[in-house]
Enzyme design. Structure first.
Site, PDB file in Angstrom:
ATOM      1  N   THR A   1       1.121  -1.150  -0.476  1.00 62.98           N
ATOM      2  CA  THR A   1       0.306   0.454   0.462  1.00 62.98           C
ATOM      3  C   THR A   1       0.926   1.337  -0.287  1.00 62.98           C
ATOM      4  OG1 THR A   1      -1.569  -1.145   1.342  1.00 62.98           O
ATOM      5  CG2 THR A   1      -1.670   1.612   0.587  1.00 62.98           C
TER       6      THR A   1
ATOM      7  N   GLN B   1      -5.455  -2.047  -2.953  1.00 60.02           N
ATOM      8  CA  GLN B   1      -4.936  -0.885  -2.685  1.00 60.02           C
ATOM      9  C   GLN B   1      -4.276  -0.480  -3.155  1.00 60.02           C
ATOM     10  OE1 GLN B   1      -4.890  -3.963  -0.707  1.00 60.02           O
ATOM     11  NE2 GLN B   1      -5.471  -2.977   1.876  1.00 60.02           N
TER      12      GLN B   1
ATOM     13  N   GLN C   1      -9.608   1.901  -4.625  1.00 62.16           N
ATOM     14  CA  GLN C   1      -8.222   1.656  -3.643  1.00 62.16           C
ATOM     15  C   GLN C   1      -8.287   2.543  -2.940  1.00 62.16           C
ATOM     16  OE1 GLN C   1      -9.648  -2.117  -1.549  1.00 62.16           O
ATOM     17  NE2 GLN C   1      -8.927  -1.570   0.492  1.00 62.16           N
ATOM     18  N   ASP C   2      -8.169   3.643  -1.613  1.00 63.14           N
ATOM     19  CA  ASP C   2      -6.778   3.638  -1.608  1.00 63.14           C
ATOM     20  C   ASP C   2      -6.278   5.272  -2.245  1.00 63.14           C
ATOM     21  OD1 ASP C   2      -7.176   2.378   0.931  1.00 63.14           O
ATOM     22  OD2 ASP C   2      -5.443   1.354   0.880  1.00 63.14           O
TER      23      ASP C   2
ATOM     24  N   ASP D   1     -12.158   3.631   1.353  1.00 64.68           N
ATOM     25  CA  ASP D   1     -11.182   4.110   2.351  1.00 64.68           C
ATOM     26  C   ASP D   1     -10.576   5.301   1.486  1.00 64.68           C
ATOM     27  OD1 ASP D   1     -12.503   2.725   4.612  1.00 64.68           O
ATOM     28  OD2 ASP D   1     -10.454   1.150   4.255  1.00 64.68           O
TER      29      ASP D   1
ATOM     30  N   ARG E   1     -15.069   4.617   9.016  1.00 64.96           N
ATOM     31  CA  ARG E   1     -14.703   4.189   9.579  1.00 64.96           C
ATOM     32  C   ARG E   1     -12.924   5.050  10.122  1.00 64.96           C
ATOM     33  NH1 ARG E   1     -13.303  -1.594   6.512  1.00 64.96           N
ATOM     34  NH2 ARG E   1     -12.139  -1.381   5.039  1.00 64.96           N
TER      35      ARG E   1
ATOM     36  N   TRP F   1      -9.335   3.530  11.090  1.00 61.62           N
ATOM     37  CA  TRP F   1      -8.551   2.526  10.559  1.00 61.62           C
ATOM     38  C   TRP F   1      -7.840   3.079  12.420  1.00 61.62           C
ATOM     39  CZ3 TRP F   1      -3.594   4.566   7.502  1.00 61.62           C
ATOM     40  CH2 TRP F   1      -2.935   3.292   7.510  1.00 61.62           C
TER      41      TRP F   1
END
Length: 322
Positions: free
Chosen positions: A98, A127, A149-150, A173, A229, A231
């Protein structure tokens, strides 16, 4: 000694020249450099007064790093829709994870970018970071940050980033990390049933993610999306005066299956509007701020830090547009 003085004079001269010279990047050979990385590499360490790099239209296929010793760099694109820095690394591709999947990594303090698209084109494979920011006092204005994602990793606790009139899209996220980050007049585009933010704000840090006067949209109104949310346990995310689309879940927030995080995370809203603004149905451990509490959420207060930083902005006529 004479040799040493010559070297010092040469470096000083380069620094002064860089201070007064605007570097130009163009793929057609009409600029000083053909790639953005070449221009960054040519700038001396800690340049006096900073350096401006103007990037002409084109899709620059490169994995760009602005190291910590290249401070006060300004990257200006010709057109945010046509000046694109693009790569396609993702977690699991070879030894990529990531934190190394970025298209662009910014480590030099005092960085700013205008009129540029940062994108990761790996697709929905996990990610895949488009923009990874570790710099303090970083400003992104009228930029597009595109991924799945990310998408955007604001990656150092205590660092401060300011995103103004930007467009940010992703799936899961897609805005995450520990930094203090303000998003003002930005458009946040959701592409999947998932979560917008995943803050990892460290304990004791005054602010995490703050969204001011933003618009949260969706590729499909039938999507079901949470605002965020945690982390990490002390995650902080606040939305103020933000228009929320129908796709935002009535509960608003998720505990990431960590009930204990409900006691430590700080998730709040003030004056949300739109069909996704349903205060009465939010999870009970989130907050609806009072007008008095909301007054402290200004860019000047959030980003001030110990040095009383006040980021300067240029006028733009394309606020938050795609």
């Amino acid at each position: 000694m004479k040799y040493l003085l010559t070297i010092l004079f040469t470096f000083s001269l380069l620094a002064v020249q860089a201070q007064h010279k605007k570097l130009v990047v163009a793929q057609d050979g009409s600029g000083d450099y053909n790639s953005v990385q070449e221009a960054i590499d040519a700038i001396p360490a800690f340049p006096l007064g900073g350096v401006e790099v103007f990037v002409k239209n084109g899709t620059y296929r490169e994995k760009l790093v602005i190291p910590s010793w290249k401070t006060d760099i300004t990257l200006i694109g010709e057109d945010k829709h046509k000046t694109i820095i693009s790569w396609d690394d993702y977690s699991g591709k070879g030894d990529i994870n990531t934190f190394t999947s970025y298209t662009v990594l910014v480590q030099g303090n005092g960085f700013r970018a205008e009129n540029i698209t940062f994108e990761n084109t790996a697709g929905p494979v996990g990610q895949a970071v488009a923009l990874h920011v570790e710099a303090d006092r970083a400003v992104f204005q009228n930029c597009r940050i595109i991924g799945d994602q990310d998408t955007l990793y604001v990656g150092v606790s205590g660092s401060r980033q300011y995103f103004v009139d930007c467009y940010i899209e992703g799936t899961t996220d897609f805005i995450f990390g520990p930094a203090t980050s303000v998003f003002e007049r930005c458009t946040i585009q959701c592409k999947k049933n998932s979560y917008i933010t995943a803050a990892s704000t460290p304990e004791g840090q005054s602010f995490g993610f703050v969204f001011l006067n933003c618009t949260v949209t969706a590729a499909d109104e039938k999507l079901q999306v949470y605002l965020g949310r945690p982390w990490r346990p002390y995650a902080q995310t606040v939305f103020l005066n933000t228009q929320l689309g129908k796709h935002i879940r009535p509960a608003g927030w998720h505990n990431w299956n960590k009930p204990e995080a409900e006691q430590t995370a700080f998730y709040a809203e003030y004056n949300s509007s739109g069909p996704g603004a349903i205060p009465a149905q939010r999870v009970k451990w989130s907050r609806q701020l009072t007008a008095k509490e909301a007054k402290r959420y200004t860019p000047e207060t959030i980003l001030a830090g110990k040095d009383n930083w006040k980021p300067e902005l240029k006028a733009t006529s394309a606020a938050g547009t795609k």
